[in-house]
Design a protein around this motif. Structure first.
Motif, PDB file in Angstrom:
ATOM      1  N   ASP A 182     -18.036 -32.265  24.967  1.00 46.04           N
ATOM      2  CA  ASP A 182     -19.031 -32.343  26.024  1.00 46.04           C
ATOM      3  C   ASP A 182     -18.335 -32.010  27.337  1.00 46.04           C
ATOM      4  OD1 ASP A 182     -21.005 -33.085  24.250  1.00 46.04           O
ATOM      5  OD2 ASP A 182     -20.797 -35.230  24.633  1.00 46.04           O
ATOM      6  N   PHE A 183     -18.869 -31.047  28.062  1.00 38.06           N
ATOM      7  CA  PHE A 183     -18.255 -30.519  29.275  1.00 38.06           C
ATOM      8  C   PHE A 183     -19.050 -31.030  30.471  1.00 38.06           C
ATOM      9  CE2 PHE A 183     -17.021 -26.316  31.573  1.00 38.06           C
ATOM     10  CZ  PHE A 183     -16.031 -26.986  32.263  1.00 38.06           C
ATOM     11  N   HIS A 184     -18.477 -31.967  31.220  1.00 35.19           N
ATOM     12  CA  HIS A 184     -19.195 -32.664  32.281  1.00 35.19           C
ATOM     13  C   HIS A 184     -19.097 -31.928  33.619  1.00 35.19           C
ATOM     14  CE1 HIS A 184     -19.667 -35.953  29.462  1.00 35.19           C
ATOM     15  NE2 HIS A 184     -18.361 -35.945  29.246  1.00 35.19           N
ATOM     16  N   GLY A 213     -15.851 -31.417  35.503  1.00 32.69           N
ATOM     17  CA  GLY A 213     -14.795 -30.667  34.838  1.00 32.69           C
ATOM     18  C   GLY A 213     -14.117 -31.411  33.705  1.00 32.69           C
ATOM     19  N   SER A 214     -14.414 -32.679  33.548  1.00 33.71           N
ATOM     20  CA  SER A 214     -13.817 -33.445  32.459  1.00 33.71           C
ATOM     21  C   SER A 214     -14.539 -33.147  31.146  1.00 33.71           C
ATOM     22  CB  SER A 214     -13.889 -34.943  32.753  1.00 33.71           C
ATOM     23  OG  SER A 214     -15.245 -35.375  32.811  1.00 33.71           O
ATOM     24  N   THR A 215     -13.896 -33.471  30.037  1.00 31.73           N
ATOM     25  CA  THR A 215     -14.478 -33.248  28.720  1.00 31.73           C
ATOM     26  C   THR A 215     -14.379 -34.511  27.877  1.00 31.73           C
ATOM     27  OG1 THR A 215     -12.377 -32.406  27.845  1.00 31.73           O
ATOM     28  CG2 THR A 215     -13.935 -30.782  28.739  1.00 31.73           C
ATOM     29  N   THR A 216     -15.311 -34.633  26.955  1.00 28.61           N
ATOM     30  CA  THR A 216     -15.311 -35.733  25.994  1.00 28.61           C
ATOM     31  C   THR A 216     -15.409 -35.141  24.604  1.00 28.61           C
ATOM     32  OG1 THR A 216     -16.473 -37.169  27.576  1.00 28.61           O
ATOM     33  CG2 THR A 216     -16.448 -37.856  25.262  1.00 28.61           C
ATOM     34  N   LEU A 217     -14.450 -35.448  23.747  1.00 24.49           N
ATOM     35  CA  LEU A 217     -14.420 -34.869  22.412  1.00 24.49           C
ATOM     36  C   LEU A 217     -15.537 -35.440  21.548  1.00 24.49           C
ATOM     37  CD1 LEU A 217     -12.893 -33.054  20.387  1.00 24.49           C
ATOM     38  CD2 LEU A 217     -11.549 -35.087  19.769  1.00 24.49           C
ATOM     39  N   TRP A 218     -16.235 -34.548  20.838  1.00 24.58           N
ATOM     40  CA  TRP A 218     -17.252 -34.970  19.867  1.00 24.58           C
ATOM     41  C   TRP A 218     -16.795 -34.566  18.477  1.00 24.58           C
ATOM     42  CZ3 TRP A 218     -20.904 -32.228  16.658  1.00 24.58           C
ATOM     43  CH2 TRP A 218     -21.826 -33.079  16.017  1.00 24.58           C
ATOM     44  N   ARG A 219     -16.500 -35.552  17.659  1.00 24.42           N
ATOM     45  CA  ARG A 219     -16.134 -35.312  16.269  1.00 24.42           C
ATOM     46  C   ARG A 219     -17.399 -35.401  15.432  1.00 24.42           C
ATOM     47  NH1 ARG A 219     -11.944 -38.601  18.292  1.00 24.42           N
ATOM     48  NH2 ARG A 219      -9.834 -37.770  17.959  1.00 24.42           N
ATOM     49  N   CYS A 220     -17.783 -34.314  14.823  1.00 26.63           N
ATOM     50  CA  CYS A 220     -19.010 -34.319  14.026  1.00 26.63           C
ATOM     51  C   CYS A 220     -18.842 -35.218  12.809  1.00 26.63           C
ATOM     52  CB  CYS A 220     -19.367 -32.894  13.603  1.00 26.63           C
ATOM     53  SG  CYS A 220     -18.124 -32.084  12.577  1.00 26.63           S
ATOM     54  N   PRO A 221     -19.956 -35.688  12.215  1.00 26.70           N
ATOM     55  CA  PRO A 221     -19.859 -36.584  11.063  1.00 26.70           C
ATOM     56  C   PRO A 221     -19.148 -35.989   9.846  1.00 26.70           C
ATOM     57  CG  PRO A 221     -22.035 -36.721  12.051  1.00 26.70           C
ATOM     58  CD  PRO A 221     -21.337 -35.571  12.724  1.00 26.70           C
ATOM     59  N   THR A 222     -19.208 -34.682   9.686  1.00 28.87           N
ATOM     60  CA  THR A 222     -18.493 -34.038   8.577  1.00 28.87           C
ATOM     61  C   THR A 222     -16.987 -34.133   8.827  1.00 28.87           C
ATOM     62  OG1 THR A 222     -20.315 -32.486   8.271  1.00 28.87           O
ATOM     63  CG2 THR A 222     -18.192 -31.887   7.306  1.00 28.87           C
ATOM     64  N   PRO A 223     -16.224 -34.614   7.870  1.00 33.64           N
ATOM     65  CA  PRO A 223     -14.773 -34.759   8.091  1.00 33.64           C
ATOM     66  C   PRO A 223     -14.051 -33.420   8.016  1.00 33.64           C
ATOM     67  CG  PRO A 223     -15.339 -35.429   5.861  1.00 33.64           C
ATOM     68  CD  PRO A 223     -16.641 -35.160   6.563  1.00 33.64           C
ATOM     69  N   PRO A 224     -12.890 -33.320   8.639  1.00 33.41           N
ATOM     70  CA  PRO A 224     -12.098 -32.099   8.553  1.00 33.41           C
ATOM     71  C   PRO A 224     -11.709 -31.782   7.115  1.00 33.41           C
ATOM     72  CG  PRO A 224     -11.305 -33.505  10.317  1.00 33.41           C
ATOM     73  CD  PRO A 224     -12.269 -34.319   9.525  1.00 33.41           C
ATOM     74  N   TYR A 246     -15.362 -25.500  20.990  1.00 28.13           N
ATOM     75  CA  TYR A 246     -16.543 -25.156  21.785  1.00 28.13           C
ATOM     76  C   TYR A 246     -16.781 -26.237  22.827  1.00 28.13           C
ATOM     77  CZ  TYR A 246     -21.285 -23.239  22.546  1.00 28.13           C
ATOM     78  OH  TYR A 246     -22.411 -22.661  23.084  1.00 28.13           O
ATOM     79  N   ARG A 247     -17.203 -25.813  24.022  1.00 27.38           N
ATOM     80  CA  ARG A 247     -17.527 -26.759  25.089  1.00 27.38           C
ATOM     81  C   ARG A 247     -19.023 -26.708  25.378  1.00 27.38           C
ATOM     82  NH1 ARG A 247     -12.552 -25.751  29.413  1.00 27.38           N
ATOM     83  NH2 ARG A 247     -10.941 -26.772  28.160  1.00 27.38           N
ATOM     84  N   TYR A 248     -19.679 -27.854  25.167  1.00 29.39           N
ATOM     85  CA  TYR A 248     -21.117 -27.969  25.343  1.00 29.39           C
ATOM     86  C   TYR A 248     -21.387 -28.563  26.723  1.00 29.39           C
ATOM     87  CZ  TYR A 248     -25.927 -29.432  24.342  1.00 29.39           C
ATOM     88  OH  TYR A 248     -27.281 -29.607  24.380  1.00 29.39           O
TER      89      TYR A 248
END
Length: 246
Positions: free
Chosen positions: A118-120, A123-134, A201-203
């Motif tokens: 998430d691109f605020h 300029g800061s960002t917050t990582l979003w880990r999707c529910p699907t595991p790596p 990707y930055r949302y």
């Protein structure tokens, strides 16, 4: 080897963001192209850096058709082996293309994705880990990480770099919103893929984003229900076909 498909109405408040998206593409270390699907507005409003870049092609639609249709029609213009959906107000991380392309080329899977940020506005960002595991996921596995329509979608649609023929088989769903949910569960149902434990990707999070617009929440539950049911039905149909052949 890669085409990024972007639908846009060239709204004044998003032109700077579209230019930033283009800048993020110029930082990629692998060859790319972009198809900008201009949704029923004057193509002369395309920002100068994009208009001057020979890697950027435009598809000017004669009237507004909505994001899903604009994106799907742009697929007709794709001539590369791989394709990535993107929004006109977001950005790619600097290693987004190279990291995923290397996986696709070395393993032969149908798609490769990653996490998003998430691109605020500050300029800061917050990582979003999707529910699907790596890791590697066989065809149909990603949908199982979406327990119900009310839960978070299992993977970020714009983080997926996929083989073009696969995307043609599972394009955007015909919805006014949530069409990318259908694309994500469609592609991941049709072929195995790999999710990388890194942001690609930055949302962009801001007042003008689609999810912040009045009325968005009115259709969101129905859109999620449709995409969830689509993924469920497609997975079941493919499993039945596989069992019948076996």
């Amino acid at each position: 080897m890669i085409t990024v498909v972007i639908a846009t109405q060239l709204r004044e408040d998003r032109l700077g963001y579209l230019t930033a998206m283009h800048t993020s593409l110029t930082r990629q270390s692998v060859p790319w192209q972009a198809v900008i699907s201009i949704d029923g507005t004057d193509p002369a409003r395309l920002p100068a850096p994009l208009a001057a870049d020979p890697r950027v092609r435009t598809l000017a639609l004669p009237r507004p058709v909505g994001a899903a249709c604009a994106r799907n029609l742009a697929l007709n213009e794709v001539r590369t082996e791989y394709v990535n959906w993107a929004d006109d107000d977001d950005e790619f991380g600097p290693d987004a293309m190279a990291a995923r392309l290397e996986v696709l080329e070395s393993t032969g899977v149908g798609w490769c994705a990653g996490w998003s940020e998430d691109f605020h506005p500050d300029g800061s960002t917050t990582l979003w880990r999707c529910p699907t595991p790596p890791g590697r996921h066989e065809a149909g596995d990603v949908w199982t990480y979406w327990p119900s329509p009310a839960h978070t979608i299992p993977i970020g649609p714009t983080t997926i770099l996929a083989r073009t023929e696969l995307v043609r088989a599972a394009p955007m769903g015909g919805l006014v919103q949530g069409e990318d949910y259908c694309a994500a569960v469609g592609v991941t149902n049709l072929a195995p893929g790999i999710l990388l434990p890194q942001a690609v990707y930055r949302y962009r999070k801001y007042a003008g984003q689609m999810t912040s617009q009045p009325g968005y929440d009115q259709l969101e539950p129905a859109a999620r229900e449709h995409a969830w049911q689509y993924g469920r039905a497609l997975r079941a149909a493919l499993n039945r076909t596989a069992h019948a052949r076996g």
